[in-house]
Write an enzyme that holds these catalytic residues in place. Structure first.
Site, mmCIF file in Angstrom:
data_model
loop_
_atom_site.group_PDB
_atom_site.id
_atom_site.type_symbol
_atom_site.label_atom_id
_atom_site.label_comp_id
_atom_site.label_asym_id
_atom_site.label_seq_id
_atom_site.Cartn_x
_atom_site.Cartn_y
_atom_site.Cartn_z
ATOM 1 N N ARG A 39 0.840 -1.241 -0.093
ATOM 2 C CA ARG A 39 -0.168 0.086 -0.057
ATOM 3 C C ARG A 39 0.791 1.321 0.077
ATOM 4 O O ARG A 39 0.498 2.161 -0.312
ATOM 5 C CB ARG A 39 -0.859 0.097 1.061
ATOM 6 C CG ARG A 39 -2.121 -0.660 0.986
ATOM 7 C CD ARG A 39 -3.171 -0.958 2.013
ATOM 8 N NE ARG A 39 -4.338 -1.538 1.596
ATOM 9 C CZ ARG A 39 -5.211 -1.790 2.478
ATOM 10 N NH1 ARG A 39 -5.175 -1.627 3.714
ATOM 11 N NH2 ARG A 39 -6.394 -2.328 1.979
ATOM 12 N N LYS A 201 -18.294 -16.823 1.557
ATOM 13 C CA LYS A 201 -19.768 -16.762 1.632
ATOM 14 C C LYS A 201 -20.376 -16.046 0.727
ATOM 15 O O LYS A 201 -20.023 -14.992 0.252
ATOM 16 C CB LYS A 201 -19.845 -15.662 3.089
ATOM 17 C CG LYS A 201 -19.545 -16.382 4.380
ATOM 18 C CD LYS A 201 -19.863 -15.586 5.584
ATOM 19 C CE LYS A 201 -19.394 -16.157 6.841
ATOM 20 N NZ LYS A 201 -19.410 -15.068 7.979
ATOM 21 N N GLY A 354 -8.793 -8.574 -0.637
ATOM 22 C CA GLY A 354 -7.490 -8.525 -0.044
ATOM 23 C C GLY A 354 -7.124 -10.244 -0.268
ATOM 24 O O GLY A 354 -5.786 -10.273 -0.738
ATOM 25 N N GLY A 377 -13.011 -3.697 1.211
ATOM 26 C CA GLY A 377 -14.396 -3.355 1.496
ATOM 27 C C GLY A 377 -14.740 -2.082 0.404
ATOM 28 O O GLY A 377 -15.998 -2.426 -0.255
HETATM 29 P P1 ADP Z 1 -11.450 -11.669 -0.796
HETATM 30 O O1 ADP Z 1 -10.686 -11.381 0.313
HETATM 31 O O2 ADP Z 1 -10.626 -11.667 -2.193
HETATM 32 O O3 ADP Z 1 -12.509 -10.799 -1.122
HETATM 33 P P2 ADP Z 1 -13.038 -13.451 0.781
HETATM 34 O O4 ADP Z 1 -12.489 -12.904 1.907
HETATM 35 O O5 ADP Z 1 -14.161 -13.360 0.185
HETATM 36 O O6 ADP Z 1 -11.878 -13.103 -0.573
HETATM 37 O O7 ADP Z 1 -12.768 -15.004 0.646
HETATM 38 C C1 ADP Z 1 -11.372 -15.645 1.059
HETATM 39 C C2 ADP Z 1 -11.595 -16.789 2.006
HETATM 40 O O8 ADP Z 1 -12.520 -17.827 1.433
HETATM 41 C C3 ADP Z 1 -10.256 -17.531 2.055
HETATM 42 O O9 ADP Z 1 -9.820 -17.530 3.570
HETATM 43 C C4 ADP Z 1 -10.619 -18.990 1.718
HETATM 44 O O10 ADP Z 1 -9.858 -20.051 2.669
HETATM 45 C C5 ADP Z 1 -12.031 -19.114 1.708
HETATM 46 N N1 ADP Z 1 -12.581 -20.168 1.114
HETATM 47 C C6 ADP Z 1 -12.689 -20.431 -0.428
HETATM 48 N N2 ADP Z 1 -13.295 -21.527 -0.478
HETATM 49 C C7 ADP Z 1 -13.448 -22.231 0.502
HETATM 50 C C8 ADP Z 1 -13.986 -23.453 0.540
HETATM 51 N N3 ADP Z 1 -14.544 -24.286 -0.031
HETATM 52 N N4 ADP Z 1 -14.433 -23.723 2.083
HETATM 53 C C9 ADP Z 1 -13.971 -22.834 2.902
HETATM 54 N N5 ADP Z 1 -13.523 -21.646 2.905
HETATM 55 C C10 ADP Z 1 -13.294 -21.368 1.557
HETATM 56 MG MG MG Z 2 -10.965 -11.351 2.482
#
Ligand code: ADP
Ligand code: MG
Length: 397
Positions: A39, A201, A354, A377
């Protein structure tokens, strides 16, 4: 609405002017050292441009979540040291950026000199967007630049109120780049436009899915998010992460999305989440009871990557599996390389989030992605079509 940018100040008499710049230096600090300077590096173009024009550059940022009072654990001092290393010049540190002393020091700075103020969240008025605090911040500059895209979704005194007081108020180079690329994906994507969503999620991403569905040609879904969709279709997902209270919503999305929504052909399932656990690839309707899906399978990787390689705009948010625990990182790494391939073939590729940005770095393809967003976010809220208060407060172009 297009916003006025730093580039619009080219040719103006900037020498000797004090530029108050809100940056996002909310970086991980361990043992008094900055553990990841991404950053900080991202803000260098703005800082160096202003310094090169002979401005006195006063930077403000928050770090972590102190509770509206000074807390040494969240001091920006280690950040000032890292910034000195990055710039190769000394950085003046302002312990109390809202005191009269700081204003005097900002006026005595040499042309081109850079100063960094202590954590904006050490002041209770920051998060309540207090006008009086914003006036004190504004006293540190002759004009305002916001380069903190990652903080733009919060209306805080150093991001929102100050921009209404100190004029001109313009977007820095990083902020402008974020708004350009993310805005382009939403409003005028080159087609085919493929979005890839994953992560843990559905509930985190529901706003993004809603906003993207009418805009994309295809929406590829992986990660645990896919498991909620499969459960909504009536499959028994074993011990996989499923959001039971989102099944109705997932069913509604499936019917609304029709052919656009592409789910994995198969999943990598394991008895438990560890590198040594027995694992295998199964169809989404054949998850053994007690086992959980931790990644997309290799057939899905091939399918998703082929779709990505045919796209001219690709937007990716959310890992395809538990990429923190290899070998369940294979799907996520394949998608990262797929985006790099698409970039090479002329597509605009954008990564947000992230964890997704971390995955891109792990795959070693950071430099082969058109734009890796620095916002977490803020990026999601922008993609949801929400107005970001820190952006709205800047001057219109
Ligand atoms: P970003 O930070 O890129 O927006 P998210 O925070 O939404 O991504 O999601 C990342 C998390 O999702 C990671 O910690 C990863 O371990 C979890 N994840 C992805 N696929 C699965 C799965 N099949 N079961 C459990 N956790 C998962
Ligand atoms: Mg995340």
């Amino acid at each position: 609405m297009k916003k006025r940018t730093l580039a619009s100040l080219e040719g103006q008499p900037l020498e000797g002017q004090r530029a108050l710049v809100r940056v996002d230096f909310n970086v991980p600090v361990r043992d008094g050292m900055v553990a990841d300077a991404t950053r900080i590096r991202a803000a260098l173009p703005t800082i160096q441009w202003l310094s090169g024009k002979g401005c006195r550059v006063v930077l403000l940022s928050h770090l972590g979540r102190p509770k509206g009072a000074p807390d040494p654990r969240y001091s920006l001092r280690p950040v000032a040291s890292e910034l000195e290393r990055q710039l190769g010049t000394p950085v003046l540190f302002l312990d109390d950026p809202v005191g009269e002393e700081a204003v005097q020091r900002s006026r005595r700075m040499k042309r081109g000199e850079v100063a960094l103020g202590e954590n904006t969240r050490f002041y209770p008025g920051e998060e309540s967007n207090d006008a009086e605090l914003a006036r004190r911040f504004a006293a540190l500059g002759d004009f305002y630049v916001n380069d903190a895209f990652g903080s733009a979704h919060r209306a805080h005194a150093s991001t929102e109120a100050v921009a209404r007081i100190l004029k001109p108020a313009v977007a820095g180079f990083l902020m402008a780049k974020e708004l350009d690329y993310l805005g382009m994906a939403l409003s005028e994507p080159k087609r085919p436009f493929v979005a890839v969503l994953g992560g843990a999620k559905v509930s985190d991403k529901i706003g993004v899915i809603n906003a993207l569905l009418p805009r994309v040609d295809q929406l590829l879904i992986g990660g645990a998010m896919a498991c909620t969709f499969f459960a909504a279709m009536g499959h028994d997902m074993g011990a996989s992460l499923v959001e039971r209270d989102k099944l109705e919503l997932a069913r509604e999305l499936l019917s609304r999305a029709g052919e656009k929504l592409i789910l994995p052909k198969g999943l990598v399932v394991a008895e438990r989440l560890s590198a040594g656990a027995s694992r295998r690839s199964v169809a989404p309707d054949a998850v053994p009871s007690g086992w959980a899906a931790y990644d997309i399978d290799s057939e899905t990787c091939r399918d998703f990557v082929a779709r990505i390689r045919r796209a001219r705009t690709v937007l990716w948010n959310g890992p395809m599996g538990v990429f923190e625990t290899p070998p369940f990182d294979e799907g996520t790494m394949a998608i990262a390389r797929g985006l790099a391939d698409a970039t090479r073939k002329g597509a605009v590729t954008i990564v947000g989030g992230g964890d997704s940005a971390a995955a891109v770095a792990r795959a070693g393809v950071e430099d082969r992605i058109t734009h890796v967003s620095t916002g977490g976010g803020a990026t999601l809220e922008f993609l949801e079509g929400k107005v970001l208060p820190g952006v709205a407060a800047l001057d219109d172009a």
